[in-house]
Design an enzyme around this catalytic site. Structure first.
Site, short mmCIF file in Angstrom:
data_model
loop_
_atom_site.label_atom_id
_atom_site.label_comp_id
_atom_site.label_asym_id
_atom_site.label_seq_id
_atom_site.Cartn_x
_atom_site.Cartn_y
_atom_site.Cartn_z
N GLY A 205 45.83 -39.57 23.59
CA GLY A 205 46.38 -38.45 22.81
C GLY A 205 46.04 -38.57 21.34
N GLY B 151 46.11 -35.56 19.01
CA GLY B 151 47.37 -34.83 18.89
C GLY B 151 48.07 -35.07 17.57
N GLN B 152 49.30 -34.59 17.48
CA GLN B 152 50.03 -34.62 16.21
C GLN B 152 50.25 -36.05 15.73
OE1 GLN B 152 54.15 -33.50 16.15
NE2 GLN B 152 54.10 -32.85 14.02
N ARG C 222 42.43 -32.76 25.37
CA ARG C 222 42.53 -31.30 25.27
C ARG C 222 41.93 -30.74 23.99
NH1 ARG C 222 48.15 -29.40 25.40
NH2 ARG C 222 48.63 -31.46 24.63
N TYR D 229 60.33 -31.33 30.30
CA TYR D 229 59.91 -32.30 29.28
C TYR D 229 60.90 -33.48 29.25
CZ TYR D 229 58.89 -34.04 24.53
OH TYR D 229 58.58 -34.80 23.44
N1 SER Z 1 59.12 -32.29 19.15
C1 SER Z 1 59.35 -32.31 20.56
C2 SER Z 1 59.44 -30.95 21.11
O1 SER Z 1 59.93 -30.08 20.43
C3 SER Z 1 60.60 -33.06 20.87
O2 SER Z 1 60.32 -34.38 21.08
O3 SER Z 1 59.09 -30.75 22.22
#
Ligand code: SER
Length: 318
Positions: free
Chosen positions: A8, A11-12, A36, A142
């Site tokens: 990842g 990613g951020q 991705r 999630y």
């Molecule tokens: N920043 C994440 C989200 O909003 C939370 O861990 O999915």
């Protein structure tokens, strides 16, 4: 940590963790793996980069074997709002991807960092001063994948001796790479909108308070925990960490002090509002502070000041 793999990495979190680890451990010793998103030039030019789909077990194994990896920062994951749209896909990446990483870590003797989240809590959890050890009944896919992840890391540590460690991150705020698909994304979007248009329509209600953290603190937490003497860790996985407990109105007020013509409106997204209301408002992170010295540097005013400074120069750069 001698040879590090970051999944990842585009990613951020990964796009900011990679340069910090490269500066510390040597460019050639930090392998960035993305899937991705297209990597930016800085990521590919400053050290090794490979394309890796963590759902493909032999591919994970091959990268670790090829580079002689001893430490994996496993950041590849879908965030909360996008996971609600594609729950099976979220399970596949967030859980099956983690199992592939843990299996490789078991057979190749690697340490693993796994980022859990405030999303690992749910509506039955005490929302204020959320204890380290408490009820975890998330109502999002999630959150389910993050609780599974915490439990799997604990299982591999206990049964196979894999050195797994991790934190529960709050919403993360950064100027380099946007998050994409999270419930806390508003806290990043608001800065772009403030600087570009002087107006932001927020998808969460004004008083929705959640834990947040500025990215330099998030990077520090991951590295500090992984460098800490493992024998002195008690919880090891899923440490609560936070830096500020703030609402959209709090952030907007702080931005307005620096950009007086900034205005904010509210156009609520019921899905993300529902997710936010199922999460803690403020986690108690004293266990992380006591066990391995966690301490954030950025509070709300310091974060807003730094975000505006960096983002202004990025947005005006040719
Ligand atoms: N920043 C994440 C989200 O909003 C939370 O861990 O999915």
């Amino acid at each position: 940590m001698k040879k590090i793999l970051i999944t990842g990495a585009t990613g951020q979190i990964g796009s900011e963790l990679t340069p910090v680890l490269r500066a510390k451990y040597g460019n050639q010793n930090v392998i960035a793996a993305g899937h991705r998103r297209e990597p930016d030039a800085e990521l590919t030019e400053s050290g090794p980069f490979c394309s890796l789909d963590v759902r493909v077990a032999p591919a994970v194994e091959a990268v670790v074997a090829k580079h002689g990896i001893d430490t994996i920062f496993h950041l590849a994951s879908l965030l909360s709002a996008v996971a609600e749209q594609k729950p099976q896909h979220a399970w596949d990446i967030n859980v099956n991807g983690l199992i592939n990483v843990l299996e490789t870590a078991r057979t190749r003797n690697c340490s693993v960092f796994f980022p859990s989240s405030i999303g690992a809590f749910g509506p039955l959890t005490p929302a204020d001063d959320t204890p380290q050890d408490t009820i975890q009944h998330p109502t999002t896919m999630y959150g389910i994948t993050k609780v599974c992840g915490e439990l799997l890391c604990g299982y591999y540590q206990k049964h196979f001796g894999v050195d797994t460690r991790g934190v529960r991150y709050p919403g993360l705020i950064s100027y380099r790479t946007p998050p994409g698909g999270g419930t806390t994304d508003y806290a990043v979007e608001i800065f772009y909108a403030a600087l570009k248009n002087r107006h932001y329509d927020c998808f969460l209600k004004a008083d929705t308070r959640l834990d947040m953290m500025y990215m330099p603190d998030a990077i520090d937490a991951a590295i500090r925990l992984m460098e800490f003497d493992g024998k002195r860790l008690i919880h090891r996985n899923g440490y609560n960490v936070t830096a500020m407990s703030v609402s959209p109105a709090d952030i907007a007020r702080e931005i307005k002090k620096r950009l007086p013509d900034f205005t904010v409106g509210y156009r609520i997204d019921p899905v993300r509002q529902g997710i936010a209301e199922s999460w803690p408002r403020h986690m108690d992170d004293s266990v992380a502070r006591n066990e391995w010295g966690w301490k954030p540097q950025f509070d709300l005013p310091a974060m807003v000041e730094d975000m505006i400074r960096h983002l202004s120069s990025r947005l005006t750069a040719p």
